[in-house]
Design a protein around this motif. Structure first.
Motif, mmCIF file in Angstrom:
data_model
loop_
_atom_site.group_PDB
_atom_site.id
_atom_site.type_symbol
_atom_site.label_atom_id
_atom_site.label_comp_id
_atom_site.label_asym_id
_atom_site.label_seq_id
_atom_site.Cartn_x
_atom_site.Cartn_y
_atom_site.Cartn_z
ATOM 1 N N ILE A 117 -15.011 -68.864 1.513
ATOM 2 C CA ILE A 117 -14.670 -67.390 0.946
ATOM 3 C C ILE A 117 -13.473 -66.915 2.026
ATOM 4 O O ILE A 117 -13.548 -67.183 3.243
ATOM 5 N N LYS A 118 -12.809 -66.337 1.305
ATOM 6 C CA LYS A 118 -11.301 -65.645 2.098
ATOM 7 C C LYS A 118 -11.981 -64.555 3.015
ATOM 8 O O LYS A 118 -12.808 -63.927 2.677
ATOM 9 N N SER B 58 -10.431 -61.835 3.350
ATOM 10 C CA SER B 58 -10.273 -60.567 2.846
ATOM 11 C C SER B 58 -11.499 -60.092 1.787
ATOM 12 O O SER B 58 -12.293 -59.171 1.779
ATOM 13 N N ASN B 59 -12.233 -61.150 1.189
ATOM 14 C CA ASN B 59 -13.599 -60.861 0.574
ATOM 15 C C ASN B 59 -14.636 -60.867 1.779
ATOM 16 O O ASN B 59 -15.480 -60.067 1.154
ATOM 17 N N LYS C 158 -14.480 -57.262 1.938
ATOM 18 C CA LYS C 158 -15.153 -56.524 0.772
ATOM 19 C C LYS C 158 -16.605 -56.653 1.035
ATOM 20 O O LYS C 158 -17.232 -55.647 0.567
ATOM 21 N N CYS C 159 -17.216 -57.821 1.269
ATOM 22 C CA CYS C 159 -18.687 -57.809 1.503
ATOM 23 C C CYS C 159 -19.350 -56.781 2.588
ATOM 24 O O CYS C 159 -20.265 -55.915 2.391
ATOM 25 N N PHE D 268 -20.432 -66.014 -4.393
ATOM 26 C CA PHE D 268 -19.928 -64.644 -3.826
ATOM 27 C C PHE D 268 -20.637 -63.432 -4.524
ATOM 28 O O PHE D 268 -20.835 -62.355 -3.429
ATOM 29 N N LEU E 96 -22.519 -60.464 -2.218
ATOM 30 C CA LEU E 96 -21.897 -59.194 -2.170
ATOM 31 C C LEU E 96 -23.076 -58.035 -2.493
ATOM 32 O O LEU E 96 -23.264 -57.197 -1.960
#
Length: 402
Positions: free
Chosen positions: A250-251, A253-254, A257-258, A306, A310
């Motif tokens: 997972i990037k 940036s993600n 987000k999480c 993902f 999240l």
């Protein structure tokens, strides 16, 4: 009449939205200070790989070493707030906090970064303790519980916004998230023109002798709760980014987000607290919050896509949001006015102790059973704690001090 006039003015000024924004913006810095660089930890670790295997623990300490100094200096801050003007200490601390945070952008030595983070932690200890004491001075009763909820909302929602920013900045370079600490200077200017020093109630010498000595054991359950919850919660920023990047691809940036989802959910959980408090006692709220908290970790442990992660972060946020406000309200319900600075200083110390020991303790579990099983074990511990509070509530017939 003079006291009545002061109470009326206090109500008028503290209910102003701009006043609240300045007060709670300072509170948000204590969360921002710890988590803004979390998405950049994997890249930071890669940058310092040349120092050897110790980089694995040192990179995580960059996130959590402020908590060690916050833990050590929060009780000292509590004593100082009893003796000196609160706002003077808060403004100086906020200025130092900003400078120490920004320093990470310019430093290229992991040990110097750790030193700057230590200074950040000391200043944050004075900030968090001071804001907690100010809040108790400005608000009472139901207004205080609402203010605690708003404080939690500002801390979590503001942290969520800047975690997203931190994630995108980390994709560019691991240094850039450190620049976000410049916000402390802007908050300082804003707060300087809005906040005022509350009038300290004075007592004659005879009255002072009637005060019993500070009873640490009275608050011990509150402090144990804070340590346990922060130890569990800090699995998210200290361990899960490595799991998400190295195992799931997972990037960064993600990852931001999480963590932002957890912060926003924490904000919502905090904001809902006054309504929940009308329906349930403190033990029952702990049961509900721990159940949500534990299910969030279970999602991450069992489901490895993902979207599921999240959702897991979101549930963790709601749970910890309710727990934090509930624990603060519990402390203030137990503390007399003269006990508040010291009592809240030890509470802040307990929160930061949990943050600091989290990566040290959980790394042992990761070493022996792996990341996924470690998250599962803590999920079961959290759920079990929730059921203990349900039993306490049933045993006490729903009665608990407000």
């Amino acid at each position: 009449m003079q006291n009545k006039t002061y109470e009326e003015l206090l109500f008028y000024f503290t209910e102003n939205k701009v006043f609240k924004a300045s007060l709670f913006s300072i509170a948000a810095t204590t969360v921002l200070g710890a988590t803004i660089i979390a998405p950049s930890l994997p890249a930071l670790q890669n940058h310092f790989l040349h120092i050897g295997h110790s980089v694995e623990i040192l990179s995580k300490l960059i996130l959590t070493i402020p908590a060690l100094f916050m833990m050590l200096f929060s009780p000292i801050a509590g004593f100082m707030y009893e003796k000196f003007k609160k706002l003077n200490i808060i403004f100086i601390s906020l200025f130092i906090w900003s400078l120490a945070g920004i320093a990470g952008f310019f430093l290229n030595n992991i040990y110097y970064i750790l030193f700057s983070r230590s200074i950040l932690g000391i200043s944050a200890a004075f900030l968090m303790t001071g804001i907690g004491v100010l809040l108790a001075d400005y608000y009472t009763g139901i207004r205080r519980e609402k203010a605690l909820a708003l404080q939690g909302f500002f801390m979590a929602f503001g942290g969520g916004i800047f975690l997203i920013l931190g994630g995108y900045l980390a994709d560019l370079d691991w240094r850039y998230p450190f620049l976000v600490y410049f916000l402390g200077i802007l908050i300082l200017i804003f707060a300087f023109f809005q906040l005022f020093e509350p009038i300290k109630h004075t007592h004659n010498n005879h009255t002072k002798t009637l005060h019993p000595p500070f009873n640490f054991t009275k608050f011990l359950p509150v402090y144990i709760m804070a340590i346990f919850c922060m130890t569990c919660f800090y699995i998210a920023p200290t361990q899960l980014p490595f799991f998400m990047t190295q195992d799931l691809g997972i990037k960064q940036s993600n990852i931001g987000k999480c963590m932002a989802a957890a912060s926003v959910a924490m904000a919502l959980g905090s904001l809902l607290y006054p309504r929940v408090r009308k329906l349930f006692n403190i033990y029952e709220i702990f049961f509900i919050a721990f159940s949500i908290f534990g299910i969030g970790f279970a999602c991450i442990s069992l489901l490895h896509d993902f979207k599921s992660i999240l959702i897991g972060f979101g549930l963790i946020g709601v749970g910890i949001g309710l727990i934090t406000v509930n624990n603060n309200a519990w402390l203030f319900s137990l503390a007399y006015e003269y006990e508040r600075p010291r009592a809240y200083g030890f509470l802040a110390s307990s929160l930061f102790m949990g943050q600091f020991i989290s990566p040290l303790l959980t790394q042992i579990f990761v070493h022996y059973i792996g990341m996924v099983k470690m998250v599962g074990v803590f999920s079961l511990m959290i759920l079990g704690s929730g059921f203990l509070f349900l039993l306490f509530s049933l045993k006490n017939g729903g009665k608990i001090e407000r």
